[in-house]
Scaffold this active site. Structure first.
Site, PDB file in Angstrom:
ATOM      1  N   GLY A  12       0.821  -1.220   0.000  1.00  0.00           N
ATOM      2  CA  GLY A  12       0.000   0.000   0.000  1.00  0.00           C
ATOM      3  C   GLY A  12       0.850   1.262   0.000  1.00  0.00           C
ATOM      4  NE  ARG A  16      -5.174   6.517   6.500  1.00  0.00           N
ATOM      5  CZ  ARG A  16      -5.634   5.568   7.303  1.00  0.00           C
ATOM      6  NH1 ARG A  16      -6.314   5.885   8.390  1.00  0.00           N
ATOM      7  NH2 ARG A  16      -5.423   4.295   7.024  1.00  0.00           N
ATOM      8  N   GLY A 142     -10.489  -2.876  12.320  1.00  0.00           N
ATOM      9  CA  GLY A 142     -11.630  -3.746  12.125  1.00  0.00           C
ATOM     10  C   GLY A 142     -12.051  -4.288  13.492  1.00  0.00           C
ATOM     11  CD  GLU A 157     -11.613  -3.729   7.796  1.00  0.00           C
ATOM     12  OE1 GLU A 157     -10.822  -2.779   7.742  1.00  0.00           O
ATOM     13  OE2 GLU A 157     -11.429  -4.723   8.527  1.00  0.00           O
ATOM     14  CG  ASN A 230      -3.038   3.397   9.468  1.00  0.00           C
ATOM     15  OD1 ASN A 230      -2.504   2.569   8.732  1.00  0.00           O
ATOM     16  ND2 ASN A 230      -3.896   3.053  10.406  1.00  0.00           N
ATOM     17  CB  ALA A 349      37.531  22.584  25.049  1.00  0.00           C
ATOM     18  CG  ASN A 355      35.655  14.325   8.410  1.00  0.00           C
ATOM     19  OD1 ASN A 355      35.279  15.481   8.512  1.00  0.00           O
ATOM     20  ND2 ASN A 355      34.833  13.298   8.427  1.00  0.00           N
TER      21      ASN A 355
HETATM   22  C1  UD1 Z   1      -6.408  -3.403   7.994  1.00  0.00           C
HETATM   23  C2  UD1 Z   1      -7.521  -4.408   8.270  1.00  0.00           C
HETATM   24  C3  UD1 Z   1      -8.198  -4.052   9.584  1.00  0.00           C
HETATM   25  C4  UD1 Z   1      -7.174  -4.024  10.694  1.00  0.00           C
HETATM   26  C5  UD1 Z   1      -6.046  -3.032  10.337  1.00  0.00           C
HETATM   27  C6  UD1 Z   1      -4.947  -3.012  11.351  1.00  0.00           C
HETATM   28  C7  UD1 Z   1      -8.371  -5.190   6.111  1.00  0.00           C
HETATM   29  C8  UD1 Z   1      -9.428  -5.040   5.109  1.00  0.00           C
HETATM   30  N1  UD1 Z   1      -8.469  -4.375   7.175  1.00  0.00           N
HETATM   31  O1  UD1 Z   1      -6.991  -2.112   7.829  1.00  0.00           O
HETATM   32  O2  UD1 Z   1      -9.224  -4.994   9.900  1.00  0.00           O
HETATM   33  O3  UD1 Z   1      -7.788  -3.652  11.922  1.00  0.00           O
HETATM   34  O4  UD1 Z   1      -5.465  -3.403   9.070  1.00  0.00           O
HETATM   35  O5  UD1 Z   1      -4.209  -4.170  11.345  1.00  0.00           O
HETATM   36  O6  UD1 Z   1      -7.511  -6.026   5.978  1.00  0.00           O
HETATM   37  N2  UD1 Z   1      -1.864  -3.518   1.653  1.00  0.00           N
HETATM   38  C9  UD1 Z   1      -1.410  -4.146   0.522  1.00  0.00           C
HETATM   39  N3  UD1 Z   1      -2.186  -4.146  -0.605  1.00  0.00           N
HETATM   40  C10 UD1 Z   1      -3.426  -3.587  -0.619  1.00  0.00           C
HETATM   41  C11 UD1 Z   1      -3.883  -2.941   0.547  1.00  0.00           C
HETATM   42  C12 UD1 Z   1      -3.090  -2.935   1.667  1.00  0.00           C
HETATM   43  O7  UD1 Z   1      -0.308  -4.690   0.516  1.00  0.00           O
HETATM   44  O8  UD1 Z   1      -4.054  -3.641  -1.675  1.00  0.00           O
HETATM   45  C13 UD1 Z   1      -0.997  -3.513   2.851  1.00  0.00           C
HETATM   46  C14 UD1 Z   1      -0.587  -2.117   3.271  1.00  0.00           C
HETATM   47  O9  UD1 Z   1       0.656  -1.777   2.703  1.00  0.00           O
HETATM   48  C15 UD1 Z   1      -0.490  -2.244   4.789  1.00  0.00           C
HETATM   49  C16 UD1 Z   1      -1.429  -3.381   5.132  1.00  0.00           C
HETATM   50  O10 UD1 Z   1      -1.718  -4.062   3.923  1.00  0.00           O
HETATM   51  O11 UD1 Z   1       0.828  -2.582   5.215  1.00  0.00           O
HETATM   52  C17 UD1 Z   1      -2.722  -2.898   5.759  1.00  0.00           C
HETATM   53  O12 UD1 Z   1      -3.315  -1.941   4.890  1.00  0.00           O
HETATM   54  P1  UD1 Z   1      -4.022  -0.661   5.457  1.00  0.00           P
HETATM   55  O13 UD1 Z   1      -4.556   0.108   4.328  1.00  0.00           O
HETATM   56  O14 UD1 Z   1      -3.155   0.028   6.446  1.00  0.00           O
HETATM   57  O15 UD1 Z   1      -5.269  -1.365   6.211  1.00  0.00           O
HETATM   58  P2  UD1 Z   1      -6.119  -0.791   7.400  1.00  0.00           P
HETATM   59  O16 UD1 Z   1      -7.099   0.183   6.864  1.00  0.00           O
HETATM   60  O17 UD1 Z   1      -5.237  -0.373   8.493  1.00  0.00           O
HETATM   61 CA    CA Z   2      -2.950  -0.049   8.803  1.00  0.00          CA
END
Ligand code: UD1
Ligand code: CA
Length: 418
Positions: A12, A16, A142, A157, A230, A349, A355
Site C-alpha cells: 500500500g 495518509r 476492524g 471494518e 497510518n 575543548a 575530515n
Molecule cells: C487493515 C484491516 C483491519 C485491521 C487493520 C490493522 C483489512 C481489510 N483491514 O486495515 O481490519 O484492523 O489493518 O491491522 O484487511 N496492503 C497491501 N495491498 C493492498 C492494501 C493494503 O499490501 O491492496 C498492505 C498495506 O501496505 C499495509 C497493510 O496491507 O501494510 C494494511 O493496509 P491498510 O490500508 O493500512 O489497512 P487498514 O485500513 O489499516
Molecule cells: Ca494499517
C-alpha cells in the site's frame, strides 16, 4: 519452500503519511518499520518470509536486500489486503502448512506473542487462528464480532460498522496464522461488496468458517504491540513506545540512562555495563559502546562510532565513523569524523578533525597517549604519533606528527619539548 512461512503486506501507499516513500520504509528509532516486522516473524519461527510489494516496490526490495530469507511478491494494483495475499500464491506453489499473515505497518509486534499464536494454531488444528486485542480506543481497526457464546463470527471494518458495532473494543490487528492451502480456497471466494470496494482479507476467516473449517480468535495481544502506523502522528507514537523498550532493555543490561525522556538511542546501539548516558544525548546509527564509559550530556554519537571501555565523550561532542580506545577522553565541544583514536588520549575543548576536503572524506589516526590541544585542527589525512602533543590552536596540515614530538602554531611546526 521451507515453513512456517510469513506473508507481510507492504504494497500500500499509505496515503495518509503524505509521503513519496513507501509507508513501511518510514523509520522508527532509526530503522524502517518493515525491518521490525521481518524480525518479529523470523523470531516467531518463520523460515521463509514473503513481502508483498507494490507502491514503491523497488525501494522496499532495496531496503530488504540483505535479508537472505526474504522473498518478494508483487501486487500490481492495490485492490485490498485479500488481493495482496493472493499475490503470493504462485511463489508458495504447493506449500502446505502454516503461514503467518501480518501487515508491514505494525512495527511494535513482538516475536513472543506471534510464536504463541503459531503454537496454538498447531495445537488446535485451526484453519485460521487470529490474535486480537482489547483496546481502549478501537478507532481505525476492524472490530471482532462474536456471538453470545463468545464464538467468532466475523471482522467488520470500521467503515462498514453500524454505530453499535463501532463501540466494540476487541479489534483485528491483522495477526493471523492460516493453514495452506485452505486459505487459497477462501481467497477465491472474496468479493468487493464493502465500503471501499476492495478484496478484504478480513472476510477470509468467516468464509473458512462457512466452509466448515475451524476458526479461532484469541484476545492475546497487547494494545502497544499492535499500534498500526497510518499517519505521522502514529509514527511518533510508535517511536515513543519503541524508544522506551530500547531504554528498558539497556537499563536491564546494566546501563544507566539518567534521563530517558531526553535521551535518543537507536535500536542498533549496544552499550556495556556501568556506562552512564547523561541527558540530551543522541546515539544514532550502528554504535558500539563499552563498559564504564561516560556519554553526554549533549553528546551526538553517529553511525560507526565505537567506544572501548572507560571512554568519556562529553558535552557538545560529535563523533562519526570513529573509534576511541580505552580511557580516552573527549570532554567538550569536539568533532571526530573518520578518526581512529588510540588509548589514553586527551582531546581538548574545541579540537576537530577536518575530515572533508569538499570532495572526499579522509582519515585521521591518533596514537596512544597523544594530547590534542584546545582548538586544534587536524587536517585529514593526518597521523599523530603516540605520545605527541599538539599545542592549543595548532593547525596540523603536514599529515604526520612524529611520536613523542610537540607541534604548535599555524601551520603547525615542531618545537623542542621543555
Ligand atoms: C487493515 C484491516 C483491519 C485491521 C487493520 C490493522 C483489512 C481489510 N483491514 O486495515 O481490519 O484492523 O489493518 O491491522 O484487511 N496492503 C497491501 N495491498 C493492498 C492494501 C493494503 O499490501 O491492496 C498492505 C498495506 O501496505 C499495509 C497493510 O496491507 O501494510 C494494511 O493496509 P491498510 O490500508 O493500512 O489497512 P487498514 O485500513 O489499516
Ligand atoms: Ca494499517
Amino acid at each position: 519452500m521451507q515453513g512456517p512461512v510469513a506473508i507481510l503486506l507492504a504494497a500500500g501507499h499509505g496515503k495518509r503519511m503524505k509521503s513519496s516513500r513507501a509507508k513501511v520504509l518510514h523509520e522508527v528509532c532509526g530503522r524502517p518499520m518493515i525491518h521490525y516486522v521481518v524480525d518479529a516473524a523470523r523470531g516467531a519461527g518463520a523460515k521463509t518470509i514473503i513481502v508483498v510489494v507494490g507502491f514503491g516496490a523497488d525501494q522496499v526490495r532495496e531496503a530488504l536486500r540483505d535479508e537472505p530469507d526474504v522473498l518478494f511478491a508483487t501486487q500490481e494494483r492495490q485492490l485490498g489486503t485479500g488481493d495482496a495475499v493472493r499475490a503470493c500464491r504462485e511463489l508458495l506453489g504447493d506449500y502446505e502448512g502454516p503461514a503467518f499473515v501480518l501487515v508491514g505497518d505494525e512495527p511494535l509486534l513482538r516475536p513472543g506473542p506471534l510464536a504463541d499464536l503459531l503454537a496454538r494454531q498447531q495445537d488446535d488444528g485451526a484453519a485460521c487462528l487470529m490474535g486480537t486485542a482489547v483496546v481502549p480506543d478501537p478507532t481505525g481497526f476492524g472490530r471482532i464480532l462474536r456471538d453470545t457464546a463468545g464464538h467468532f463470527l466475523r471482522i467488520i471494518e470500521q467503515r462498514d460498522c453500524r454505530p453499535e458495532e463501532a463501540r466494540i473494543n476487541e479489534v483485528n490487528p491483522s495477526c493471523y496464522v492460516f493453514e495452506l492451502p485452505g486459505l487459497w480456497e477462501a481467497l477465491e471466494r472474496l468479493d468487493t461488496g464493502n465500503a471501499q470496494g476492495e478484496y478484504y482479507l478480513t472476510d477470509a476467516p468467516t468464509l473458512l468458517q462457512d466452509m466448515g473449517r475451524k476458526v479461532v480468535a484469541l484476545a492475546v495481544l497487547e494494545p502497544d504491540d499492535i499500534l498500526g502506523v497510518n499517519t505521522r502522528q502514529h509514527l511518533s507514537q510508535a517511536h515513543a513506545i519503541m524508544q522506551s523498550r530500547i531504554h528498558d532493555r539497556l537499563m536491564t543490561d546494566g546501563v544507566s540512562i539518567v534521563d530517558p525522556r531526553s535521551t535518543y538511542i537507536d535500536g542498533r546501539v549496544t552499550i556495556g555495563e556501568d556506562t552512564v548516558i547523561y541527558p540530551f544525548s543522541v546515539l544514532n546509527g550502528n554504535i558500539v559502546i563499552g563498559r564504564n564509559c561516560r556519554v553526554g550530556p549533549f553528546a551526538h554519537l553517529r553511525d560507526g562510532t565505537v567506544l572501548s571501555d572507560g571512554v568519556t565523550v562529553g558535552a557538545f561532542v560529535e563523533t562519526v565513523r570513529s573509534s576511541l580506545e580505552t580511557g580516552t577522553s573527549v570532554r567538550h565541544l569536539a568533532y571526530l569524523g573518520d578518526a581512529q583514536v588510540g588509548a589514553g588520549v586527551n582531546v581538548g575543548a574545541g579540537a576537530v578533525t577536518a575530515n572533508f576536503n569538499g570532495t572526499d572524506k579522509n582519515p585521521t589516526v591518533i596514537g596512544d597517549r597523544a594530547q590534542i590541544g584546545a582548538g586544534a585542527v587536524l587536517v585529514a589525512p593526518s597521523k599523530v604519533g603516540p605520545g605527541a602533543v599538539i599545542g592549543a590552536g595548532a593547525v596540523v596540515t603536514k599529515g604526520e606528527v612524529a611520536a613523542e614530538s610537540t607541534v604548535v602554531g599555524v601551520p603547525a611546526r615542531t618545537i623542542k619539548r621543555t
